[in-house]
Design a protein around this motif. Structure first.
Motif, mmCIF file in Angstrom:
data_model
loop_
_atom_site.group_PDB
_atom_site.id
_atom_site.type_symbol
_atom_site.label_atom_id
_atom_site.label_comp_id
_atom_site.label_asym_id
_atom_site.label_seq_id
_atom_site.Cartn_x
_atom_site.Cartn_y
_atom_site.Cartn_z
ATOM 1 N N LEU A 38 16.893 -65.672 24.244
ATOM 2 C CA LEU A 38 16.909 -64.652 23.161
ATOM 3 C C LEU A 38 17.727 -63.319 23.769
ATOM 4 C CD1 LEU A 38 14.217 -62.694 21.631
ATOM 5 C CD2 LEU A 38 13.884 -64.455 23.800
ATOM 6 N N ARG A 39 18.341 -62.814 22.956
ATOM 7 C CA ARG A 39 19.013 -61.445 23.215
ATOM 8 C C ARG A 39 18.258 -60.517 22.371
ATOM 9 N NH1 ARG A 39 23.496 -59.868 25.497
ATOM 10 N NH2 ARG A 39 24.522 -61.967 25.362
ATOM 11 N N VAL A 40 17.851 -59.244 23.199
ATOM 12 C CA VAL A 40 17.057 -58.208 22.487
ATOM 13 C C VAL A 40 17.920 -57.159 22.274
ATOM 14 C CG1 VAL A 40 15.261 -56.518 23.053
ATOM 15 C CG2 VAL A 40 15.004 -58.771 23.710
ATOM 16 N N PRO A 41 18.145 -56.751 20.715
ATOM 17 C CA PRO A 41 18.859 -55.760 20.425
ATOM 18 C C PRO A 41 18.564 -54.445 20.809
ATOM 19 C CG PRO A 41 17.417 -56.554 18.649
ATOM 20 C CD PRO A 41 17.280 -57.325 19.782
ATOM 21 N N VAL A 42 19.173 -53.754 21.828
ATOM 22 C CA VAL A 42 18.904 -52.573 22.584
ATOM 23 C C VAL A 42 19.423 -51.505 21.723
ATOM 24 C CG1 VAL A 42 18.745 -51.098 24.544
ATOM 25 C CG2 VAL A 42 18.383 -53.903 24.770
ATOM 26 N N ARG A 43 18.729 -50.841 20.975
ATOM 27 C CA ARG A 43 19.482 -49.633 19.971
ATOM 28 C C ARG A 43 19.283 -48.485 20.624
ATOM 29 N NH1 ARG A 43 17.503 -50.725 14.107
ATOM 30 N NH2 ARG A 43 15.589 -49.832 15.055
ATOM 31 N N GLU A 44 18.451 -48.025 21.274
ATOM 32 C CA GLU A 44 18.078 -46.616 21.654
ATOM 33 C C GLU A 44 17.288 -46.790 22.792
ATOM 34 O OE1 GLU A 44 15.267 -45.213 18.570
ATOM 35 O OE2 GLU A 44 14.755 -47.337 18.114
ATOM 36 N N LYS A 45 17.127 -45.442 23.487
ATOM 37 C CA LYS A 45 16.396 -45.224 24.540
ATOM 38 C C LYS A 45 15.014 -45.401 24.251
ATOM 39 C CE LYS A 45 19.686 -42.517 26.924
ATOM 40 N NZ LYS A 45 20.013 -41.025 27.368
ATOM 41 N N GLY A 46 14.154 -45.829 25.220
ATOM 42 C CA GLY A 46 12.655 -45.799 25.153
ATOM 43 C C GLY A 46 11.985 -47.179 25.503
ATOM 44 N N THR A 87 3.442 -60.978 26.756
ATOM 45 C CA THR A 87 3.988 -59.531 26.211
ATOM 46 C C THR A 87 4.620 -59.373 27.575
ATOM 47 O OG1 THR A 87 2.049 -58.204 26.941
ATOM 48 C CG2 THR A 87 2.362 -58.900 24.603
ATOM 49 N N THR A 88 6.038 -58.702 27.475
ATOM 50 C CA THR A 88 6.712 -57.869 28.136
ATOM 51 C C THR A 88 7.447 -56.740 27.794
ATOM 52 O OG1 THR A 88 7.567 -59.967 29.491
ATOM 53 C CG2 THR A 88 8.738 -58.105 29.565
ATOM 54 N N SER A 89 6.994 -55.380 28.482
ATOM 55 C CA SER A 89 7.548 -54.130 28.059
ATOM 56 C C SER A 89 8.679 -53.855 29.255
ATOM 57 C CB SER A 89 6.429 -53.310 27.869
ATOM 58 O OG SER A 89 6.004 -52.677 29.186
ATOM 59 N N PHE A 90 9.474 -52.931 28.594
ATOM 60 C CA PHE A 90 10.475 -52.339 29.564
ATOM 61 C C PHE A 90 11.187 -51.296 29.060
ATOM 62 C CE2 PHE A 90 12.632 -55.107 26.833
ATOM 63 C CZ PHE A 90 14.369 -54.516 26.569
ATOM 64 N N VAL A 91 11.588 -50.300 29.816
ATOM 65 C CA VAL A 91 11.910 -49.003 29.208
ATOM 66 C C VAL A 91 13.507 -48.966 29.492
ATOM 67 C CG1 VAL A 91 11.728 -46.319 29.784
ATOM 68 C CG2 VAL A 91 9.790 -47.883 29.764
ATOM 69 N N VAL A 92 14.401 -48.405 28.393
ATOM 70 C CA VAL A 92 15.430 -48.126 28.483
ATOM 71 C C VAL A 92 15.769 -46.304 28.634
ATOM 72 C CG1 VAL A 92 17.834 -48.116 27.466
ATOM 73 C CG2 VAL A 92 16.189 -50.170 27.086
ATOM 74 N N GLU A 93 16.531 -46.036 29.603
ATOM 75 C CA GLU A 93 16.582 -44.826 29.816
ATOM 76 C C GLU A 93 18.099 -44.152 29.662
ATOM 77 O OE1 GLU A 93 15.487 -44.255 34.168
ATOM 78 O OE2 GLU A 93 13.412 -44.384 33.536
#
Length: 209
Positions: A166-174, A203-209
């Protein structure tokens, strides 16, 4: 009356176990924080009411690392890279004899490695990418249901394709968090005895900077 009370207690335990998740947060190369609770909600001051039941999650490749109990999470200093942990002893099995159920949690922070190191895991298709694959015993789970929680706590369910992707909709930082569940049924071996059903929550978490 006693029987009704016990039944209500068992149902409450089952609901709590399945509603809660274990997840890991990490900022940069700092210590990892392991939580038990509901990731879609703000963490209560002092941690989730069930947090005390998260006692000794098993770290993958960092077995000697010391877990330090903080207010609401377990902290562990580990080398740079993705962090993984699992725990099958958070909640006691529930249900009547012969029909007992339990839950095992698999948690990961980071998306730099495309491999899976746990029996049930959500891994990036490419390092640091926005496409993820749900894997069970190293094999893609077609049509897996995945919940995505964004930094602003926006939450939406997605269904993976036939390749478990699946593709995750990365909309913002965080920080983003993905979660998926599976339920195994049958005679399942467990440290507490034979189960009729085992819930697996990843669960999987990740941070967008």
């Amino acid at each position: 009356m006693i029987r009704k009370f016990l039944l209500a207690a068992l149902l409450a335990s089952a609901t709590t176990a399945q509603a809660h998740e274990v997840w890991i947060e990490r900022d940069g190369t700092g210590p990892a924080r392991i939580y038990l609770g509901e990731p879609g909600e703000p963490v209560p001051e002092g941690g989730d009411p069930e947090f005390a039941k998260l006692k000794a999650p098993k770290l993958i490749n960092h077995n000697g690392a010391a877990l330090v109990r903080k207010a609401g999470y377990l902290e562990v200093a580990v080398p740079a890279g993705d962090v993984r942990a699992w725990d099958d002893a958070v909640f006691e099995p529930w249900g009547e004899a012969g029909k007992k159920e339990s839950v095992v949690y698999y948690a990961r922070a980071g998306r730099s490695e495309t491999r899976a190191a746990m029996p049930f895991e959500i891994a990036p298709v490419t390092a640091h990418g926005d496409r993820f694959v749900v894997l069970r015993d190293g094999k893609p789970v077609a049509g897996a249901r995945v919940t995505v929680i964004t930094p602003d706590k926006w939450s939406k369910g997605f269904i993976a394709d036939a390749s478990g992707v699946l593709r995750v909709p990365v909309r913002e930082k965080g920080r983003y968090l993905l979660s998926a569940t599976q339920k195994d049924e049958g005679a399942i071996a467990h440290p507490s005895g034979t189960l009729a059903a085992l819930h697996r929550i990843a669960t999987t978490s990740f941070v967008v900077e």
